[in-house]
Enzyme design. Structure first.
Site, short mmCIF file in Angstrom:
data_model
loop_
_atom_site.label_atom_id
_atom_site.label_comp_id
_atom_site.label_asym_id
_atom_site.label_seq_id
_atom_site.Cartn_x
_atom_site.Cartn_y
_atom_site.Cartn_z
N PHE A 39 0.84 -1.20 0.00
CA PHE A 39 0.00 0.00 0.00
C PHE A 39 0.88 1.25 0.00
O PHE A 39 0.75 2.13 -0.85
CB PHE A 39 -0.96 -0.01 1.20
CG PHE A 39 -1.75 1.27 1.34
CD1 PHE A 39 -2.42 1.82 0.26
CD2 PHE A 39 -1.80 1.94 2.55
CE1 PHE A 39 -3.14 3.02 0.38
CE2 PHE A 39 -2.51 3.13 2.68
CZ PHE A 39 -3.18 3.66 1.60
N LYS A 94 -8.59 -1.38 10.60
CA LYS A 94 -8.57 -2.85 10.42
C LYS A 94 -7.14 -3.37 10.42
O LYS A 94 -6.85 -4.41 11.02
CB LYS A 94 -9.19 -3.21 9.06
CG LYS A 94 -10.68 -3.33 9.05
CD LYS A 94 -11.09 -3.95 7.71
CE LYS A 94 -12.54 -3.74 7.43
NZ LYS A 94 -12.88 -4.07 6.03
N ARG A 109 0.23 -19.50 18.38
CA ARG A 109 0.30 -20.87 17.84
C ARG A 109 1.74 -21.37 17.76
O ARG A 109 2.02 -22.51 18.16
CB ARG A 109 -0.36 -20.93 16.45
CG ARG A 109 -0.39 -22.34 15.86
CD ARG A 109 -1.06 -22.40 14.49
NE ARG A 109 -0.38 -21.61 13.48
CZ ARG A 109 0.71 -22.00 12.82
NH1 ARG A 109 1.24 -23.20 13.05
NH2 ARG A 109 1.28 -21.21 11.92
N TYR A 148 -5.90 5.99 13.14
CA TYR A 148 -4.51 5.56 13.41
C TYR A 148 -4.27 5.47 14.91
O TYR A 148 -3.84 4.44 15.43
CB TYR A 148 -3.58 6.57 12.77
CG TYR A 148 -2.11 6.25 12.87
CD1 TYR A 148 -1.53 5.24 12.10
CD2 TYR A 148 -1.27 6.98 13.71
CE1 TYR A 148 -0.17 4.96 12.18
CE2 TYR A 148 0.09 6.72 13.80
CZ TYR A 148 0.64 5.71 13.02
OH TYR A 148 1.98 5.44 13.10
P1 NAD Z 1 5.54 2.90 5.76
O1 NAD Z 1 4.24 3.39 5.26
O2 NAD Z 1 6.75 3.17 4.94
O3 NAD Z 1 5.49 1.33 6.02
C1 NAD Z 1 4.33 0.62 6.35
C2 NAD Z 1 4.32 -0.65 5.51
O4 NAD Z 1 3.16 -1.42 5.86
C3 NAD Z 1 4.23 -0.37 4.01
O5 NAD Z 1 5.19 -1.15 3.34
C4 NAD Z 1 2.81 -0.78 3.65
O6 NAD Z 1 2.67 -1.20 2.30
C5 NAD Z 1 2.56 -1.89 4.65
N1 NAD Z 1 1.14 -2.15 4.94
C6 NAD Z 1 0.17 -1.23 5.21
N2 NAD Z 1 -1.00 -1.85 5.43
C7 NAD Z 1 -0.77 -3.20 5.30
C8 NAD Z 1 -1.58 -4.35 5.41
N3 NAD Z 1 -2.88 -4.26 5.70
N4 NAD Z 1 -1.00 -5.56 5.19
C9 NAD Z 1 0.31 -5.66 4.89
N5 NAD Z 1 1.13 -4.60 4.77
C10 NAD Z 1 0.59 -3.38 4.98
O7 NAD Z 1 5.72 3.49 7.22
P2 NAD Z 1 6.91 3.37 8.26
O8 NAD Z 1 7.32 4.73 8.63
O9 NAD Z 1 7.95 2.42 7.79
O10 NAD Z 1 6.15 2.76 9.53
C11 NAD Z 1 6.28 1.40 9.91
C12 NAD Z 1 5.55 1.19 11.22
O11 NAD Z 1 6.12 2.02 12.23
C13 NAD Z 1 4.06 1.51 11.16
O12 NAD Z 1 3.36 0.54 11.92
C14 NAD Z 1 3.97 2.87 11.82
O13 NAD Z 1 2.72 3.06 12.43
C15 NAD Z 1 5.09 2.79 12.84
N6 NAD Z 1 5.58 4.14 13.19
C16 NAD Z 1 6.40 4.84 12.33
C17 NAD Z 1 6.82 6.12 12.69
C18 NAD Z 1 7.74 6.94 11.80
O14 NAD Z 1 8.06 8.07 12.15
N7 NAD Z 1 8.22 6.44 10.68
C19 NAD Z 1 6.41 6.68 13.90
C20 NAD Z 1 5.55 5.94 14.72
C21 NAD Z 1 5.17 4.67 14.36
N1 UDP Z 2 -4.15 -16.81 13.09
C1 UDP Z 2 -3.26 -16.63 12.05
N2 UDP Z 2 -2.18 -17.48 11.98
C2 UDP Z 2 -1.97 -18.47 12.88
C3 UDP Z 2 -2.89 -18.62 13.95
C4 UDP Z 2 -3.97 -17.77 14.03
O1 UDP Z 2 -3.41 -15.76 11.22
O2 UDP Z 2 -0.98 -19.18 12.73
C5 UDP Z 2 -5.29 -15.91 13.19
C6 UDP Z 2 -6.62 -16.66 13.24
O3 UDP Z 2 -7.18 -16.63 11.96
C7 UDP Z 2 -7.44 -15.90 14.24
C8 UDP Z 2 -6.48 -14.93 14.91
O4 UDP Z 2 -5.20 -15.22 14.40
O5 UDP Z 2 -8.43 -15.14 13.58
C9 UDP Z 2 -6.47 -15.07 16.40
O6 UDP Z 2 -6.09 -16.37 16.72
P1 UDP Z 2 -6.43 -16.99 18.14
O7 UDP Z 2 -5.94 -18.42 18.13
O8 UDP Z 2 -5.92 -16.14 19.21
O9 UDP Z 2 -8.00 -16.90 18.21
P2 UDP Z 2 -9.15 -17.80 17.66
O10 UDP Z 2 -8.66 -18.53 16.44
O11 UDP Z 2 -9.47 -18.70 18.77
O12 UDP Z 2 -10.22 -16.81 17.36
#
Ligand code: NAD
Ligand code: UDP
Ligand code: UDP
Length: 318
Positions: A39, A94, A109, A148
């Site tokens: 993303f 999410k 796990r 956030y």
């Molecule tokens: P970044 O945007 O460069 O990196 C975030 C990465 O997460 C990206 O590669 C993006 O593609 C990936 N990503 C986003 N949503 C995803 C999803 N649903 N599934 C899989 N991948 C997903 O930002 P960053 O600065 O490298 O930040 C990394 C982490 O550190 C983040 O969790 C951020 O909240 C935290 N953080 C960063 C700062 C900062 O100053 N850089 C400060 C506080 C916290």
């Molecule tokens: N999960 C996962 N990888 C794993 C084990 C669990 O992504 O190897 C996910 C699983 O789909 C679940 C979540 O992690 O939705 C939380 O897992 P947990 O065992 O704590 O809860 P439960 O499965 O009992 O809801």
């Protein structure tokens, strides 16, 4: 080099911080799985690692379950810049919340240690300064930053509940503003914006009157803190503040970048975004004590390195 090659999962591994972490873990002799949905991350951030047999990538969104066998998990997946995390705020929450559940379920796990990249945003617009870990924050749960801030707060809650309920080994750090090479040139964060604007000779967009403060940590210092945190004993859960306690007004940052780039850019004042924190600076006493860590790269040195990166990047764009 580490004596034991661990299997380490880095979510968000193609992002700014994640790519530096993957590089460091490979250099330490580990087997790294980078998971990213691209993303805000980019393959160019990790392309130089593809030749290593110990580096593997998977296009995957952490809001879906992930079944892999690993020893350690660094959960960094989440857009971090205000324009990116506000682009699809529901997906941001999410990613933080469901992503945390999935990574905690995985850690439970396979009995892995799991590290959470939390943020200074959990303190919101802080009334305690500098911020210590026991400060509970001042977050607007309804504002544009809430997806956030509250997402990351809920993720911290989940980490501590998995720890209490399932004895999951957790490591939570609260990251303060971090900068360096591989920041996205269009991600809207202040350091990348100002450097790109200064190099292009465009106006520097200063929000508000520029008196709001931040404290900026160079990326290599931050990655060192991550690795040290993961290496602590099971009793160390965090949260631990990690950042550089050198506080500067955003206007001062603009002036420093103009000077270091020798730019003719002028400063253009723009409205301050809603809920923009007026001050932020970490108290890192806990990190110093637990991790024997403190930042080593001075702001101007780190900015010089970041300016070189962006100068090269912009020259290839032409
Ligand atoms: P970044 O945007 O460069 O990196 C975030 C990465 O997460 C990206 O590669 C993006 O593609 C990936 N990503 C986003 N949503 C995803 C999803 N649903 N599934 C899989 N991948 C997903 O930002 P960053 O600065 O490298 O930040 C990394 C982490 O550190 C983040 O969790 C951020 O909240 C935290 N953080 C960063 C700062 C900062 O100053 N850089 C400060 C506080 C916290
Ligand atoms: N999960 C996962 N990888 C794993 C084990 C669990 O992504 O190897 C996910 C699983 O789909 C679940 C979540 O992690 O939705 C939380 O897992 P947990 O065992 O704590 O809860 P439960 O499965 O009992 O809801
Ligand atoms: N900022 C600014 N001009 C910009 C981008 C950001 O003045 O072009 C300000 C922003 O209002 C905030 C500070 O710089 O006060 C840091 O912003 P950033 O988005 O980098 O991080 P965060 O607000 O999450 O600390």
């Amino acid at each position: 080099m580490s004596l034991v090659r661990k299997r380490v999962l880095v979510t968000g591994g193609a992002g700014f911080l994640g790519s530096h972490l993957c590089e460091r873990l490979l250099a330490d002799g580990h087997d790294v799985l980078c998971v990213d949905n691209y993303f805000t991350g980019r393959k160019t951030n990790i392309a130089h690692l593809f030749s290593s047999p110990y580096f593997e990538t998977l296009r995957h969104d952490v809001t879906f379950p992930l079944y892999v066998e690993v020893d350690e998990i660094y959960n960094l997946a989440c857009p971090a810049s205000p324009i990116h995390y506000q682009f699809d705020p529901v997906q941001t929450t999410k990613t933080s919340v469901v992503g945390a559940i999935n990574m905690l379920g995985l850690a439970k796990r396979v009995k892995a240690r799991v590290f959470q990249a939390s943020t200074s945003e959990v303190y919101g617009d802080p009334t305690v300064h500098p911020q210590t870990e026991d400060y509970r924050g001042n977050v607007n749960p309804l504002g544009p930053r809430a997806c956030y801030d509250e997402g990351k707060r809920a993720a911290e809650t989940l980490f501590f509940d998995y720890h209490r309920q399932h004895r999951t080994r957790i490591k939570v750090v609260r990251i303060f503003n971090t900068y360096g090479p591989r920041m996205h040139p269009n991600d809207g964060r202040v350091v990348s914006n100002f450097i790109v604007q200064a190099l292009r000779g465009e106006p520097i967009t200063l929000y508000g009157d520029g008196s709001q403060t931040r404290a900026f940590c160079f990326v290599t210092d931050m990655v060192e803190a991550f690795v040290r945190m993961m290496g602590t004993g099971d009793e160390v859960t965090g949260p631990v503040n990690v950042g550089n306690p050198h506080e500067i007004a955003v206007r001062g940052l603009a002036e420093t970048i103009i000077r270091l780039t020798n730019s003719k850019s002028t400063i253009e004042y723009r409205p301050l975004p809603q809920d923009d924190p007026t001050q932020r600076c970490p108290d890192i006493s806990l990190a110093r004590a637990l991790l024997d860590w403190q930042p080593t790269v001075a702001l101007e040195d780190g900015l010089e390195r970041t300016i070189s990166y962006f100068a090269k990047l912009l020259s290839t764009e032409k």
